[in-house]
Enzyme design. Structure first.
Site, PDB file in Angstrom:
ATOM      1  N   GLY A 190       2.113   5.273   1.117  1.00 32.22           N
ATOM      2  CA  GLY A 190       2.251   6.168   2.255  1.00 32.22           C
ATOM      3  C   GLY A 190       3.026   5.596   3.428  1.00 32.22           C
ATOM      4  N   LEU A 241       3.983  -2.223   2.616  1.00 28.72           N
ATOM      5  CA  LEU A 241       3.423  -1.505   3.757  1.00 28.72           C
ATOM      6  C   LEU A 241       3.014  -2.480   4.854  1.00 28.72           C
ATOM      7  CD1 LEU A 241       2.424   1.123   5.079  1.00 28.72           C
ATOM      8  CD2 LEU A 241       0.275   0.849   3.821  1.00 28.72           C
ATOM      9  N   GLY A 246       0.820  -1.200   0.000  1.00 28.26           N
ATOM     10  CA  GLY A 246       0.000   0.000   0.000  1.00 28.26           C
ATOM     11  C   GLY A 246       0.853   1.248   0.000  1.00 28.26           C
ATOM     12  N   GLY A 262       9.623   3.296   0.110  1.00 28.68           N
ATOM     13  CA  GLY A 262       9.820   4.654   0.590  1.00 28.68           C
ATOM     14  C   GLY A 262      10.184   4.706   2.056  1.00 28.68           C
ATOM     15  N   TYR A 263      10.010   3.570   2.767  1.00 36.35           N
ATOM     16  CA  TYR A 263      10.265   3.493   4.204  1.00 36.35           C
ATOM     17  C   TYR A 263      11.045   2.219   4.500  1.00 36.35           C
ATOM     18  CZ  TYR A 263       6.875   7.240   4.468  1.00 36.35           C
ATOM     19  OH  TYR A 263       6.226   8.429   4.292  1.00 36.35           O
ATOM     20  N   ASP A 300       5.382 -10.947  -5.661  1.00 35.78           N
ATOM     21  CA  ASP A 300       4.530 -11.372  -6.783  1.00 35.78           C
ATOM     22  C   ASP A 300       5.162 -11.065  -8.135  1.00 35.78           C
ATOM     23  OD1 ASP A 300       3.646  -8.696  -5.522  1.00 35.78           O
ATOM     24  OD2 ASP A 300       2.991  -8.512  -7.594  1.00 35.78           O
TER      25      ASP A 300
END
Length: 363
Positions: A220, A247, A218, A290-291, A333
C-alpha cells in the site's frame, strides 16, 4: 475444464481456465516479470489485495518448498499465468501450486496471454480487476462499485510483538508487512530479533534497548499510515542505527520531509539494474515498487541519495547525514531474485558494531 474470466475496470476481458480456488475476487492488478520464485512472490505480503499476472511462460513446474514462504498466510487476491503445470509432489513431497491456492482460497486463471496483459497495463496504468465466472455487465458493475481497502498494513502486520531469538545484536523489526527473507538474513548474522507491530511508539521500541532498528517492507501507500508512524521514525533514527526497505524506505523519506508519489505503472520483477552512486557500481535487484520518492522534494541538509534505478530513474536509496540511518526501495534479501545487494545487511551489522564499541553518545 472450468472457464473463467479476468476483467479489468477499463472494460477489457480475458478468458482462461480455472485453477486454485473458484472464488470470485477483486483487487489491484499488477504484472511481475520474475523468471523464478513464484512461491515467494505469492506469499509476499506486499501483494495484499492484488491480482498477480506472471509474465513467465510456465508457472507451477517446481512444486512448493516449505522453506521458501515469505509469509504463513498469503493475502494476494489472484494469480494469472500463461501455462500452469500441476506438479503435485516430487522427492521432497512438495505440494502443488493448485493445492496451495485452494488451501488459501486464492483463485487462478491459466491459458491467458499474460504478456499482452502486461503491455496493456503499461499503456493504461494501474487499475482494479476481478476474476469472475461470467464477464457480463453485472460483473463489470460489481468491479466498478468495489472500493479496495487502504488499511493494508493493519490487515497483514503482526498485532503483537514476538521474538526470533539468537545471541547476537539486538534488532527490533517494525512490521509493516514483513517478509520472511528479512528475518532469514538477520538470522544468518545471529541477530536477536524482536518483531513489533507497525503502530508501536518510539518509546516502546527504545524500551527494548535495540542495537539497531529495521523498518520492513509492506503493502500500500505510505500516506495511508498515520502521522504517529513518521513521528516514531523521527525519534528512533536519532537513537539507534536504522535500516529501512520498501515501504519502510518510503516512510523514512516522508519522516525526513521528502514526498512520495504513486507510479503510473508498478514495477515488479527481478534483475532490475540499480546504480550505487558513491561507487558507480551497477548491480541487480528484486523490485516490488508501486511508489517512489520525489527527488526534488529531498531536503539535502538531511538526506542524500545513495542509489538510482537505471530503468525509470527513481530514487532507490537514501542515507541520513546526521544519523546512522539508511534505506533502499528494492528488496536486499533477494527472496526471490538476485543476492547482489544482500551485503547491505552486513553494512547494517557494521554500523551497529561501531556504535556498540564507541564511547561517542551522539546517537
Amino acid at each position: 475444464m472450468t472457464e473463467r474470466y479476468l476483467i479489468l475496470e477499463d472494460g477489457s476481458a480475458y478468458a482462461g481456465k480455472a485453477f486454485g480456488s473458484l472464488a470470485t475476487t477483486t483487487g489491484e492488478i499488477v504484472a511481475n516479470s520474475t523468471m523464478n520464485g513464484y512461491q515467494e512472490i505469492i506469499s509476499n505480503q506486499i501483494y495484499h489485495n492484488q491480482i498477480i499476472v506472471f509474465t513467465q511462460s510456465s508457472i507451477g513446474n517446481t512444486g512448493l518448498d516449505q522453506n521458501a514462504y515469505e509469509s504463513i498466510l498469503p493475502s494476494a487476491k489472484g494469480v494469472i499465468v500463461r501455462e500452469y503445470e500441476n506438479l503435485a509432489t516430487d522427492h521432497f513431497k512438495r505440494i502443488s501450486l493448485d493445492k496451495y491456492l485452494k488451501q488459501h482460497k486464492i483463485p487462478g486463471i491459466y491459458d491467458v496471454d499474460t504478456r499482452e496483459i502486461r503491455h496493456h497495463l503499461q499503456k493504461r496504468g494501474n487499475m482494479k480487476a476481478s476474476i469472475v465466472d461470467v464477464a457480463d455487465d453485472h460483473a463489470f458493475d460489481q468491479l466498478h462499485a468495489t472500493v479496495l481497502t487502504n488499511q493494508q498494513v493493519a490487515q497483514v502486520a503482526t498485532p503483537k510483538p514476538f521474538p526470533n531469538p539468537d545471541e547476537g545484536a539486538n534488532v527490533v523489526v517494525v512490521d509493516f508487512g514483513l517478509k520472511s527473507g528479512i528475518l532469514r538474513e538477520l538470522s544468518h548474522r545471529d541477530c536477536n530479533v524482536t518483531v513489533v507491530p507497525w503502530n508501536f511508539s518510539a518509546a516502546q521500541i527504545l524500551d527494548l534497548d535495540p542495537d539497531g532498528i529495521v523498518l520492513s517492507t509492506g503493502p500500500g501507500s505510505p500516506e495511508n499510515l498515520p502521522k504517529s508512524v513518521l513521528d516514531m521514525i523521527t525519534e528512533v533514527q536519532s537513537q539507534a542505527p536504522l535500516f529501512a526497505m520498501g515501504l519502510g524506505h518510503e516512510l523514512f523519506a516522508l519522516a525526513n520531509g521528502a514526498k512520495v508519489s504513486q507510479l503510473t505503472v508498478e514495477h515488479h520483477g527481478s534483475n532490475h539494474p540499480i546504480r550505487e552512486i558513491i561507487t558507480n557500481e551497477i548491480f541487480f535487484s528484486g523490485q516490488e515498487q508501486g511508489y517512489a520518492v520525489d527527488p526534488k522534494s529531498i531536503d539535502h541538509a538531511k538526506l542524500f541519495i545513495t542509489h538510482i534505478d537505471l530503468v525509470n530513474g527513481t530514487v532507490q536509496g537514501l542515507r541520513h547525514r546526521d544519523y546512522p540511518a539508511f534505506s533502499v526501495q528494492f528488496s536486499p534479501d533477494g527472496a526471490p531474485g538476485p543476492k547482489d545487494s544482500v551485503g547491505l545487511f552486513d553494512d547494517f551489522m557494521e554500523i551497529m558494531a561501531r556504535r556498540r564499541d564507541s564511547n561517542d553518545d551522539r546517537y
